[in-house]
Design an enzyme around this catalytic site. Sequence first.
Site, short mmCIF file in Angstrom:
data_model
loop_
_atom_site.label_atom_id
_atom_site.label_comp_id
_atom_site.label_asym_id
_atom_site.label_seq_id
_atom_site.Cartn_x
_atom_site.Cartn_y
_atom_site.Cartn_z
N ASP A 1 0.73 -1.09 0.11
CA ASP A 1 -0.16 0.08 -0.02
C ASP A 1 0.86 1.12 -0.02
O ASP A 1 2.09 1.06 0.31
CB ASP A 1 -0.75 -0.16 1.34
CG ASP A 1 -1.53 1.22 1.34
OD1 ASP A 1 -2.25 1.64 0.60
OD2 ASP A 1 -1.66 1.83 2.50
N ASP B 1 -0.15 5.15 1.09
CA ASP B 1 -0.44 5.91 1.91
C ASP B 1 -0.30 5.53 3.27
O ASP B 1 -1.11 4.51 3.50
CB ASP B 1 -1.86 6.50 1.72
CG ASP B 1 -1.90 7.41 0.45
OD1 ASP B 1 -1.08 8.00 -0.13
OD2 ASP B 1 -3.01 7.29 -0.13
C1 BG6 Z 1 -5.86 5.57 -0.28
C2 BG6 Z 1 -5.90 6.19 1.21
O1 BG6 Z 1 -4.44 5.21 -0.25
O2 BG6 Z 1 -6.28 6.20 -1.16
C3 BG6 Z 1 -7.40 6.66 1.41
O3 BG6 Z 1 -5.76 5.45 2.53
C4 BG6 Z 1 -7.87 7.72 0.34
O4 BG6 Z 1 -7.41 7.48 2.45
C5 BG6 Z 1 -7.60 6.71 -0.99
O5 BG6 Z 1 -9.09 7.97 0.44
C6 BG6 Z 1 -8.06 7.32 -2.40
O6 BG6 Z 1 -7.00 8.54 -2.51
P1 BG6 Z 1 -7.07 9.79 -3.58
O7 BG6 Z 1 -5.84 10.49 -3.71
O8 BG6 Z 1 -7.56 8.95 -4.98
O9 BG6 Z 1 -8.11 10.68 -3.15
MG MG Z 2 -2.58 3.15 3.56
#
Ligand code: BG6
Ligand code: MG
Length: 208
Positions: free
Chosen positions: A7, A9
């Site tokens: 993963d 984030d």
């Molecule tokens: C995930 C995060 O990696 O990505 C979530 O943990 C987030 O919190 C999701 O909502 C979508 O991210 P983005 O950048 O497309 O808004």
């Molecule tokens: Mg994450």
Amino acid sequence: MKAFIFDLDGVIVSTDELHYEAWKQTADGEGIFFNREINERLRGVSRGESLEIILERAEKKYSQEEKAQLAESKNRIYRELLKKLTPADRLEGVTETLEQLRKRGYLLAIGSSSKNAPIILEKIGYKDYFDAISDGNNIKKSKPDPEVFLCAAKMLGLKPEECYVVEDAEAGICAALAGGFAPVGIGGAAKCDGITKGLGKFSDLLEL
Ligand code: BG6
Ligand code: MG
């Protein structure tokens, strides 16, 4: 085992904090209560689903158009925050541990729900680093659906049971289990049911 699917984030980079900041500003702007405990439920789930969780506390009903505007506004704030991202925002132990895993012959991939994954990887100096990148741009269903990890395994030419999935989100651990991967939890996910291993720190991956 032949590969690690990470993963992004909150596992590779500290952008989980920037998601929190951007959602907090958005929720405050609407007068909706939002805190770090609620934020834990947003880990791993899509932008739209994150907004739905935040709106559980809203006093008024939001139209589809208003929801789309709020999600867009959150993403604008988030993208502004991403501008200051540098390789120094890689989480502790990541750089050295990934190098070691590579030396041991593992393939390394990203499995992230984020549509912003390509820009983030570029900003932290990992644009061409991973053997496969599966993210919010190539999937229809977000975690806890296993699609993002199944796509990553396919890109690597491997079966799910040949890959570890490293996650900080409960939704991500559920996705890995549903897809037949070996889930490794870090942070809040280090205590999830069904994990192969819980990590105290990222470099504990070298003990697997
Ligand atoms: C995930 C995060 O990696 O990505 C979530 O943990 C987030 O919190 C999701 O909502 C979508 O991210 P983005 O950048 O497309 O808004
Ligand atoms: Mg994450």
